[in-house]
Scaffold this active site. Structure first.
Site, PDB file in Angstrom:
ATOM      1  N   GLN A 112       2.532   8.055  40.232  1.00 25.84           N
ATOM      2  CA  GLN A 112       3.988   7.999  40.082  1.00 25.84           C
ATOM      3  C   GLN A 112       4.477   9.010  39.040  1.00 25.84           C
ATOM      4  O   GLN A 112       5.541   9.611  39.205  1.00 25.84           O
ATOM      5  CB  GLN A 112       4.382   6.580  39.663  1.00 25.84           C
ATOM      6  CG  GLN A 112       5.847   6.272  39.849  1.00 25.84           C
ATOM      7  CD  GLN A 112       6.190   5.855  41.270  1.00 25.84           C
ATOM      8  OE1 GLN A 112       5.499   5.039  41.856  1.00 25.84           O
ATOM      9  NE2 GLN A 112       7.235   6.424  41.831  1.00 25.84           N
ATOM     10  N   LYS A 127       4.228   1.551  36.895  1.00 20.33           N
ATOM     11  CA  LYS A 127       4.035   0.736  38.105  1.00 20.33           C
ATOM     12  C   LYS A 127       3.711  -0.683  37.675  1.00 20.33           C
ATOM     13  O   LYS A 127       3.148  -0.904  36.598  1.00 20.33           O
ATOM     14  CB  LYS A 127       2.858   1.286  38.916  1.00 20.33           C
ATOM     15  CG  LYS A 127       2.889   0.902  40.364  1.00 20.33           C
ATOM     16  CD  LYS A 127       3.770   1.845  41.162  1.00 20.33           C
ATOM     17  CE  LYS A 127       3.901   1.475  42.593  1.00 20.33           C
ATOM     18  NZ  LYS A 127       4.510   2.561  43.378  1.00 20.33           N
ATOM     19  N   ASP A 167       7.866  -2.054  46.147  1.00 18.70           N
ATOM     20  CA  ASP A 167       6.684  -1.404  46.705  1.00 18.70           C
ATOM     21  C   ASP A 167       6.174  -2.398  47.767  1.00 18.70           C
ATOM     22  O   ASP A 167       6.952  -3.249  48.224  1.00 18.70           O
ATOM     23  CB  ASP A 167       5.639  -1.117  45.600  1.00 18.70           C
ATOM     24  CG  ASP A 167       4.568  -0.117  46.032  1.00 18.70           C
ATOM     25  OD1 ASP A 167       4.822   1.093  45.998  1.00 18.70           O
ATOM     26  OD2 ASP A 167       3.454  -0.545  46.417  1.00 18.70           O
ATOM     27  N   THR A 211      12.373   6.634  51.536  1.00 15.76           N
ATOM     28  CA  THR A 211      10.976   7.083  51.490  1.00 15.76           C
ATOM     29  C   THR A 211      10.570   7.646  52.852  1.00 15.76           C
ATOM     30  O   THR A 211       9.995   8.736  52.952  1.00 15.76           O
ATOM     31  CB  THR A 211      10.045   5.936  51.069  1.00 15.76           C
ATOM     32  OG1 THR A 211      10.580   5.321  49.894  1.00 15.76           O
ATOM     33  CG2 THR A 211       8.642   6.438  50.781  1.00 15.76           C
ATOM     34  N   SER A 379      15.994   6.341  44.112  1.00 19.25           N
ATOM     35  CA  SER A 379      16.136   5.381  43.013  1.00 19.25           C
ATOM     36  C   SER A 379      16.825   6.044  41.820  1.00 19.25           C
ATOM     37  O   SER A 379      17.671   5.443  41.150  1.00 19.25           O
ATOM     38  CB  SER A 379      14.766   4.858  42.570  1.00 19.25           C
ATOM     39  OG  SER A 379      14.307   3.833  43.419  1.00 19.25           O
TER      40      SER A 379
HETATM   41  N1  GLU Z   1       7.289   2.247  45.149  1.00 14.02           N
HETATM   42  C1  GLU Z   1       7.922   3.494  45.450  1.00 14.02           C
HETATM   43  C2  GLU Z   1       6.964   4.637  45.174  1.00 14.02           C
HETATM   44  O1  GLU Z   1       5.762   4.473  45.349  1.00 14.02           O
HETATM   45  C3  GLU Z   1       9.301   3.645  44.826  1.00 14.02           C
HETATM   46  C4  GLU Z   1       9.375   3.543  43.350  1.00 14.02           C
HETATM   47  C5  GLU Z   1      10.803   3.535  42.792  1.00 14.02           C
HETATM   48  O2  GLU Z   1      11.755   3.676  43.538  1.00 14.02           O
HETATM   49  O3  GLU Z   1      10.916   3.380  41.576  1.00 14.02           O
HETATM   50  O4  GLU Z   1       7.336   5.725  44.843  1.00 14.02           O
END
Ligand code: GLU
Length: 447
Positions: A112, A127, A167, A211, A379
């Site tokens: 991330q 995360k 997620d 996404t 986001s």
């Molecule tokens: N879980 C998503 C990722 O793997 C989005 C994370 C978010 O929007 O903060 O990027």
């Protein structure tokens, strides 16, 4: 191959995080790309910027007690790994799945950090999650679990500190319950503390789609480097969650054909192309299983319980389920069947040997940290809307998303060229992400 100067860093990561196989895998892949960077700029190695980046700033592990519908006390484990805040508040999703452990969350937080840097937005990396299994749980059970989870987590969050989102296993419903509990505990309507919210709580239009749409935009641009488009191309999308569904939607819009999709029990092949409205009905409305698809769809649809979705012939593969779902064996099969491009909608879905096989065969390969960055980028757009108390149209948000994906693609491609590996999006993403975080960390001093 890993540079000899970087091998000790990997050894240290492996010793310090013993048994955390996915974290080792993610770090190794990045370190394999960084040899060329430290050859050009030894400063990063001399100042331990790589070691610093491999060590999370903070790791929180906590008990999550809750009461099920039978009145039984249940105990789960909660995690938040606040990986890096050089570029902005920690930002990254929360995963509820029985496979969650500290190593999984650490690998996701590490990925991330690079992904968020690639978006060019002011967000650090983090995360979280829990080994809670939402499958088969009632709505009230999910609510009580989310409230208990947030009862501990809230003290570590804040719009300027750490901003979680969804997620695997965490969607709009769970974000709503967590936001409700955060609001109650803090007595603040702090919309910017979570993203993926409902519109009436300050959520962003197109966040749900982002996404999948973003990954499709990325692959479209990657195909264009070879004068190709999605038009008429058979595409296989693994998964049937949020990422997979909106990948399929955008691929269809671009004129592609969806040959197959899957869930954790099996996969569906449809000779007439997957009926996306039916998948949405089963997954989003009924919260059901894909095995129901064949009964409802009739002739031409097949459900295969054992076996690999990657046996289905396709020109484009978009693994959008979970980590290490596409193995070396699968990659060989895809290559034999003539795959032209692979775009990772999930985080690290291809095993390292699969990635190598694709690259050696000249298949266009987009790593998750670049290709699936559209979710977290949107986001960041949600945070921007919350900060200005604004609410953008779907069109405005999607236009920004498309621009961001184009920029990420081009940054990866240009970085790969600059470092002597044209077309290597893995190297391009790792180096471009690393340099941005390392520069931001360095400018803060040794902290
Ligand atoms: N879980 C998503 C990722 O793997 C989005 C994370 C978010 O929007 O903060 O990027």
């Amino acid at each position: 191959m890993i540079d000899e100067k970087l091998q000790p860093i990997l050894n240290e990561v492996m010793n310090r995080n013993a048994g955390e196989q996915e974290f080792h895998q993610a770090v190794k892949e990045v370190l394999e790309s960084l040899g060329r960077v430290i050859a050009k700029r030894p400063y990063y190695a001399d100042n331990a910027l790589i070691e610093r980046l491999c060590e999370p700033e903070r790791q929180i592990i906590f008990r999550v007690p809750w009461i099920d519908d039978n009145g039984q006390v249940q105990i789960n484990r909660g995690f938040r790994v606040q990986f890096n805040s050089a570029l902005g508040p920690y930002k990254g999703g929360i995963r509820f799945h029985p496979s969650v452990n500290v190593g999984i969350i650490k690998f996701l937080g590490f990925e991330q950090t690079f992904k968020n840097a690639l978006t060019g937005m002011p967000i650090g990396g983090g995360k979280g999650g829990s080994d809670f299994n939402p499958r088969g749980r009632s709505d009230r059970e999910v609510m009580r679990f989310c409230q208990s989870f947030m009862s501990e987590l809230h003290r570590h969050l804040g719009e300027y500190t750490d901003v979680p989102a969804g997620d695997i296993g965490v969607g709009g419903r769970e974000i709503g319950y967590m936001f409700g509990q955060y609001k109650r505990l803090t007595n603040k309507y702090e919309a910017g503390v979570l993203t993926g919210k409902a519109l009436f709580h300050g959520g962003s239009r197109a966040r749900r789609e982002a996404t999948g749409y973003g990954a499709t935009y990325f692959v479209e641009r990657m195909l264009a480097t070879r004068g190709e488009t999605f038009e008429g191309k058979r595409t296989v999308v693994s998964g049937s969650g949020n990422v997979a569904i909106y990948t399929m939607e955008k691929v269809l819009e671009f004129g592609g054909i969806i040959a197959a999709c899957s869930d954790s029990n099996g996969y569906v092949v449809d000779d007439n192309g997957i009926d996306l409205d039916l998948v949405k009905e089963i997954k989003e409305v009924r919260r059901g299983r894909l095995s129901e698809y064949v009964k409802l769809r009739g002739a031409g649809a097949h459900y295969i319980e054992d076996g690999s979705i990657w046996d289905v012939p396709c020109a484009v593969a978009m693994p959008s389920a979970t980590q290490n779902e596409l193995t070396g064996r699968d990659a060989k099969r895809l290559i034999t069947n003539g795959v032209m491009a692979v775009g990772e909608g999930a985080n690290m879905p291809s095993t390292p040997d699969a990635v190598k096989l694709f690259q050696d065969a000249g298949v266009l390969f987009a790593p998750g940290k670049a290709a699936n960055a559209g979710g977290v980028a949107t986001s960041a757009l949600e945070m921007q809307q919350n900060a200005s108390r604004d609410s953008w149209t779907f069109e405005k948000t999607e236009t920004r998303l498309a621009e961001i994906m184009r920029d990420i693609h081009d940054r990866c491609a240009e970085t790969a060229d600059e470092y002597g590996a044209p077309g290597d999006y893995v190297l391009g993403a790792n180096i471009a992400g690393f340099v941005r975080v390392a520069e931001a960390m360095d400018a803060l001093g040794v902290i």
